[in-house]
Structure formats: structure tokens, C-alpha cells
Design an enzyme around this catalytic site. Structure first.
Site, PDB file in Angstrom:
ATOM      1  N   ARG A 222       0.798  -1.232   0.000  1.00 16.13           N
ATOM      2  CA  ARG A 222       0.000   0.000   0.000  1.00 16.13           C
ATOM      3  C   ARG A 222       0.827   1.277   0.000  1.00 16.13           C
ATOM      4  NH1 ARG A 222      -2.912  -4.006   2.180  1.00 16.13           N
ATOM      5  NH2 ARG A 222      -0.821  -4.599   2.767  1.00 16.13           N
ATOM      6  N   THR A 223       1.783   1.360   0.930  1.00 14.71           N
ATOM      7  CA  THR A 223       2.504   2.623   1.120  1.00 14.71           C
ATOM      8  C   THR A 223       3.324   2.974  -0.122  1.00 14.71           C
ATOM      9  OG1 THR A 223       2.627   1.985   3.428  1.00 14.71           O
ATOM     10  CG2 THR A 223       3.980   3.856   2.759  1.00 14.71           C
TER      11      THR A 223
ATOM     12  N   ARG B  80      11.260   3.785   3.788  1.00  9.91           N
ATOM     13  CA  ARG B  80      10.820   2.715   4.698  1.00  9.91           C
ATOM     14  C   ARG B  80      12.054   1.894   5.019  1.00  9.91           C
ATOM     15  NH1 ARG B  80       5.668  -1.236   4.566  1.00  9.91           N
ATOM     16  NH2 ARG B  80       4.776   0.728   5.275  1.00  9.91           N
TER      17      ARG B  80
ATOM     18  N   LYS C 243      25.574  -5.458  -1.921  1.00 10.65           N
ATOM     19  CA  LYS C 243      27.052  -5.449  -1.950  1.00 10.65           C
ATOM     20  C   LYS C 243      27.604  -4.750  -0.713  1.00 10.65           C
ATOM     21  CE  LYS C 243      26.711  -4.874  -6.943  1.00 10.65           C
ATOM     22  NZ  LYS C 243      26.794  -3.831  -7.979  1.00 10.65           N
TER      23      LYS C 243
ATOM     24  N   HIS D 150       4.981   5.505  11.690  1.00 11.78           N
ATOM     25  CA  HIS D 150       4.459   5.438  10.323  1.00 11.78           C
ATOM     26  C   HIS D 150       3.480   6.615  10.197  1.00 11.78           C
ATOM     27  CE1 HIS D 150       3.216   3.914   6.546  1.00 11.78           C
ATOM     28  NE2 HIS D 150       2.817   2.693   6.869  1.00 11.78           N
TER      29      HIS D 150
END
Ligand code: ASP
Ligand code: CP
Length: 307
Positions: free
Chosen positions: A55-56, A105, A83, A133
Site C-alpha cells: 500500500r505505502t 521505509r 554489496k 508510520h
């Protein structure tokens, strides 16, 4: 207007209300044939996702595109993070590409705060560890206001895995700023000691869902976040569901006007029964649609738009 949105605590009542009002204007656009505004033409928004999201991530991308920004989607999987490249070096690379806003995020709580010290653009927290959030809290507040007409004075129960929930933390901060009365409900093992008082002094705690429901305007069910659990916090999924799951008989204890929310993704049958998730009281699909409007408002205002 603030430059970064790292925490719901960055928002005072006036700023939060301005974002919600702007989101309402953005929502009006969604019904038009041409959904785009030229406001962020020539600006670049980077979506920097170190953790999975449906969703986000999609709604930030849709929001930036509807405002005509250029969008760069970066996901840690498949990047040079494998890496060993650090967040700082990744941030400096994005900076060199001229990012006006970075939506991040990350599994580490506090990552957006670190990032803000490395890039010139705005940083927007799209979920950091178990911390916050804030745009989820904004879309949730928007959904409550559009369904129930206000936030001030609402009784909101946030139910379940509070311990691991950045959604709960951001919602407590924002909702109390906007005058709601929040009660955290769940097993004692999943409600950190003193969390309510530490986040916001007026917030209550209850371990008995059935006694809270009759005096609740909004019940927000949280996902049980097993991926963040190292220990066993309840005897079994069945036992959790029996005490803290919202099924149809339990939903009937709510007042007639009350709504049922869930940020998604859901564990259907665990914290929420399918017949509740799909009922007319559920705002779960609406929350997703409102997420685009709320994120448009945040990008627009943080990147210098006027109300
Ligand atoms: N999607 C929300 C988050 O990323 C809630 C959840 O995952 O349960 O915090
Ligand atoms: N509610 C929420 O943040 O969903 P995603 O994890 O799918 O983005």
C-alpha cells in the site's frame, strides 16, 4: 510548513488539520477524468524502500505522479545494498541525482532521522522499524474524519500487537494531538509498560476488549507482526483470536455508528474475521484510497505548495 515528516510528533494540530484539509481537496481530484495536477512538475521524489510494502509504496508513487513529479523507485532488493552499500552512501547517491523528497521505509527505527542529516531534500517516514508510520496515521485520521465528521472527542480503541506497531505509535501521537481519546487494548505481553503514558499522558490501556467495545467510536485492529517476534507473546493463535480477535458477535457490541479499521496487510481469521473485514462498518479499502490523497497532501505541502 515543516520540512520533514519523520514522526507524527512533528505535527501540531494546525499543521495536521491543514494536511487533512488539503487531502480532502486532493480527494476531490480523484473523481475527475484528468486526475493530474501540474504542481510538482520538475521535482523529483525518490521512494527508498528497504522493507516490503504494498500500500505505502504504491500510494506514494501514485501520489507523486498525480502531482506531476518525477518518481524514482528504489528497492533495497536488487540494489547495491546487497554489496554492502550503507544507507549514507545510498543517500548521497540519491542526493547527487537531485532528489527533492525522499520517502523512506527501513527496518531500523530512526533511519529517517539519520537520512535527514545527509540529504538536502525533505524526508518522509514511510515506516521505520517498530517506531513510526506518520502518513498511515494521517490517512487513518482522514478516514475517521470523513466517516464520522470529526476527530476531537472520538473514542478510539487500538487493538492487538501494540509492541511491534509503528502504526499504533503514530496514531496515538496524532489522534491525541487532534483531541481524540485513545485506549490501547491487547494482552499485557504486547503492550509495553508505560507506553501509553510515555506517548501521550491521556492514553489509557485495557486488557479486556469486550469491555471497551460498547463505548468505542473507532476500533483499529493491528496485525500480529510475527516477523518481528523473537519470543512467544501468547499461548496460541487460536487463544489470541478468542481474546483479541474481532469477529462478528464481538463487532455487534460496538455502537451502531462505530467503524472498524485495519492498516493492512491483514491476518484474516486471526486479529480480524473475514466477515468483519468485508462488512459495511469496515473502512479498510477506503483507508487505501485515502492514503493516496493524504500522501499527495504531504508531498504538496512539504515541497512548498500553498494550501
Ligand atoms: N503496513 C503497516 C506497517 O508497515 C502495518 C503492518 O505491517 O502491520 O507498519
Ligand atoms: N499499511 C501499510 O503500511 O501497508 P504496507 O506495509 O503494504 O505498505
Amino acid at each position: 510548513m515543516i520540512k520533514h515528516l519523520r514522526s507524527a510528533a512533528d505535527l501540531d494540530a494546525d499543521t495536521a488539520t491543514l494536511i487533512l484539509d488539503t487531502a480532502a481537496e486532493m480527494a476531490a481530484l480523484a473523481g475527475r477524468e484528468v486526475k493530474k495536477l501540474p504542481t510538482l512538475r520538475g521535482r523529483t521524489v525518490v521512494n527508498l524502500f528497504y522493507e516490503d510494502s504494498t500500500r505505502t509504496r504504491i500510494s506514494f508513487e501514485a501520489a507523486a505522479k498525480r502531482l506531476s513529479a518525477d518518481v524514482i523507485n528504489f528497492s533495497a532488493k536488487g540494489s547495491s545494498v546487497s554489496k554492502g552499500e550503507s544507507l549514507k552512501d545510498t543517500a548521497l547517491t540519491l542526493q547527487a541525482m537531485g532528489a527533492d523528497a525522499v520517502v523512506i521505509r527501513h527496518p531500523a527505527s530512526g533511519a529517517p532521522h539519520r537520512l535527514a542529516s545527509w540529504v538536502d531534500g525533505s524526508v518522509i517516514n514511510a515506516g521505520d522499524g517498530t517506531h513510526e508510520h506518520p502518513t498511515q496515521a494521517l490517512l487513518d485520521a482522514y478516514t475517521m474524519r470523513s466517516r464520522l465528521g470529526r476527530i476531537d472527542g472520538l473514542k478510539v480503541a487500538i487493538v492487538g500487537d501494540v509492541l511491534h506497531s509503528r502504526v499504533a505509535r503514530s496514531n496515538v501521537l496524532l489522534l491525541t494531538t487532534l483531541g481524540a481519546q485513545v485506549t490501547l487494548v491487547g494482552p499485557p505481553t504486547l503492550i509495553p509498560i508505560d507506553v501509553a503514558a510515555a506517548l501521550s499522558p491521556g492514553t489509557k490501556v485495557s486488557y479486556d476488549l469486550d469491555s471497551v467495545l460498547p463505548a468505542t467510536d473507532v476500533v483499529m485492529m493491528l496485525r500480529v507482526q510475527t516477523e518481528r517476534m523473537q519470543d512467544s507473546y501468547f499461548p496460541s493463535a487460536r487463544e489470541y483470536s478468542r481474546r483479541y480477535g474481532l469477529d462478528a458477535p464481538r463487532m455487534r457490541k460496538l455502537p451502531e455508528h462505530a467503524i472498524v479499521m485495519h492498516p493492512g496487510p491483514m491476518n484474516r481469521g486471526m486479529e480480524i474475521a473475514p466477515e468483519v473485514a468485508d462488512s459495511s462498518r469496515s473502512t479498510i479499502v477506503e483507508q487505501v484510497a485515502n492514503g493516496v490523497s493524504a500522501r499527495m497532501a504531504v508531498l504538496y505541502l512539504l515541497l512548498g505548495g500553498k494550501a
